[in-house]
Design an enzyme around this catalytic site. Sequence first.
Site, short mmCIF file in Angstrom:
data_model
loop_
_atom_site.label_atom_id
_atom_site.label_comp_id
_atom_site.label_asym_id
_atom_site.label_seq_id
_atom_site.Cartn_x
_atom_site.Cartn_y
_atom_site.Cartn_z
N GLU A 67 35.15 27.84 -5.82
CA GLU A 67 36.12 26.83 -5.76
C GLU A 67 37.66 27.22 -7.04
O GLU A 67 37.13 27.78 -8.14
CB GLU A 67 35.91 25.32 -5.45
CG GLU A 67 34.87 25.26 -4.49
CD GLU A 67 34.79 24.05 -4.40
OE1 GLU A 67 34.06 23.42 -3.16
OE2 GLU A 67 34.72 22.80 -5.23
N ARG A 93 44.53 71.77 -15.92
CA ARG A 93 46.06 70.89 -17.08
C ARG A 93 46.23 72.45 -17.97
O ARG A 93 44.55 72.32 -18.13
CB ARG A 93 45.69 69.59 -16.71
CG ARG A 93 47.25 69.23 -18.02
CD ARG A 93 47.96 68.98 -18.06
NE ARG A 93 48.92 68.62 -18.62
CZ ARG A 93 49.85 68.49 -18.66
NH1 ARG A 93 50.94 68.44 -17.16
NH2 ARG A 93 50.49 67.51 -19.79
N LEU A 122 43.34 62.13 -18.07
CA LEU A 122 44.50 62.33 -16.94
C LEU A 122 45.86 62.29 -18.54
O LEU A 122 46.82 62.38 -17.93
CB LEU A 122 44.81 61.56 -16.35
CG LEU A 122 43.70 62.24 -14.86
CD1 LEU A 122 42.44 62.63 -15.01
CD2 LEU A 122 44.25 61.50 -13.61
N GLY A 123 45.77 61.91 -19.73
CA GLY A 123 46.93 61.33 -20.14
C GLY A 123 48.14 60.50 -19.55
O GLY A 123 47.25 59.90 -18.62
N GLU A 137 30.88 37.69 -7.60
CA GLU A 137 29.58 37.36 -7.54
C GLU A 137 28.90 37.74 -8.51
O GLU A 137 27.86 37.99 -9.19
CB GLU A 137 29.01 38.45 -7.00
CG GLU A 137 29.64 39.58 -6.09
CD GLU A 137 30.21 38.40 -4.60
OE1 GLU A 137 29.53 37.18 -4.87
OE2 GLU A 137 30.74 38.49 -3.37
N GLY A 138 29.45 36.87 -9.43
CA GLY A 138 29.02 36.60 -11.19
C GLY A 138 29.42 37.79 -11.79
O GLY A 138 29.53 38.47 -11.96
#
Length: 385
Positions: A134, A269, A339-340, A364-365
């Site tokens: 809630e 890369r 990945l920069g 869920e906590g």
Amino acid sequence: MTVSDLLNLDAEFSAEELALRDRVREFVDRRFRPNIADWYERAVFPTEIVPEMAELGLLGMHIEGYGCAGRSAVEYGIAMQELEAGDSGLRTFVSVQGSLAMSAIAKHGSEEQKRRWLPEMAAGRVIGCFGLTEPNAGSDPAGMETVAVRDGDGWVLNGRKRWIGLGTIAQIAIVWARTDEGVRGFIVPTDAEGFRAEALEPKMSMRASIQTELSFEDVRLSEADRLPGATSLRAPFECLNEARYGIVWGALGAARDAFDTARDYAGERRQFDKPLAAFQLTQQKLVNMALELTKGQLLALRIGRLKDAGRLERHMISVGKLNNCRVAIEICREARTVLGGNGILLDRSVMRHANNLESVRTYEGTDEVHTLILGQHLTGENAFA
């Protein structure tokens, strides 16, 4: 066996478990991956894929009978991992439908309720949501303000629920409310007069998912709408534990996908005339990520085997949820550094996963809640109050 599987953990799974994994992985690769960047950017959950998920037996897959697949806990975990490798929103749909809404009916519903709703939900023809949290009662559901009052042979429901997955597309809502007799659960048709669901937007996390606020204004329910087996807060917690268990596996799926993306990128890369993967610091990052993935996988498998053996205790789920969410988000963040700047683009999955896991880590906590559950187990002292 994937590159990140440093200990050949595939050998710990049966042929049937691996076959299920491969089927779900193929579905995610074919139907989800090509479109997830667009869906995420537009904040759309693709309801058109629900029938195919139903055909794969993913909806309520751990429930026996009533049109459900009756799969083991480990098989359920494997499926959740593959779904979340696509996106946390995909696993969340299956979790809300099966682990929460369908589990509430399977665990606490009457035989008539099970026969009416579970086959339709397993087939994806009826979508359910689960209303516990809630606006003023998140980590403390005992403080819920939603009430149901007896009125003749029926009930009148008033209140609000917040952060409720699937609320705007659901046909039924499992709603938990205070009554003079204690906390009770109800199956609430979403077309009932006085029921309203509103999407919570805009979001920076879980964009390819649906979170809503539900409101109830003098919603009239019959006694047949009440879940007869739900007689305390223990009932919704039993459903939450099913969802938490799925997260133990699912979070690793997001982390694995981020690791794979970073490893592939590091090999492609080039900087200073060699691939990023040839640099010591990059290798250190990849090694640390793979180690945490491996440890998290061992933890998930152990918890799954215990669950199938009927020996899983409540605190053990908290071990898995706390640890695997924590390491998964760190893996995704570290993958982004490999990945920069390219790591922030939607055509790479790492930032999307990291953003999603901020929500997965919370629902869920929270970390704090699971820490206190474990603290109470270790010390015997309740530190919640």
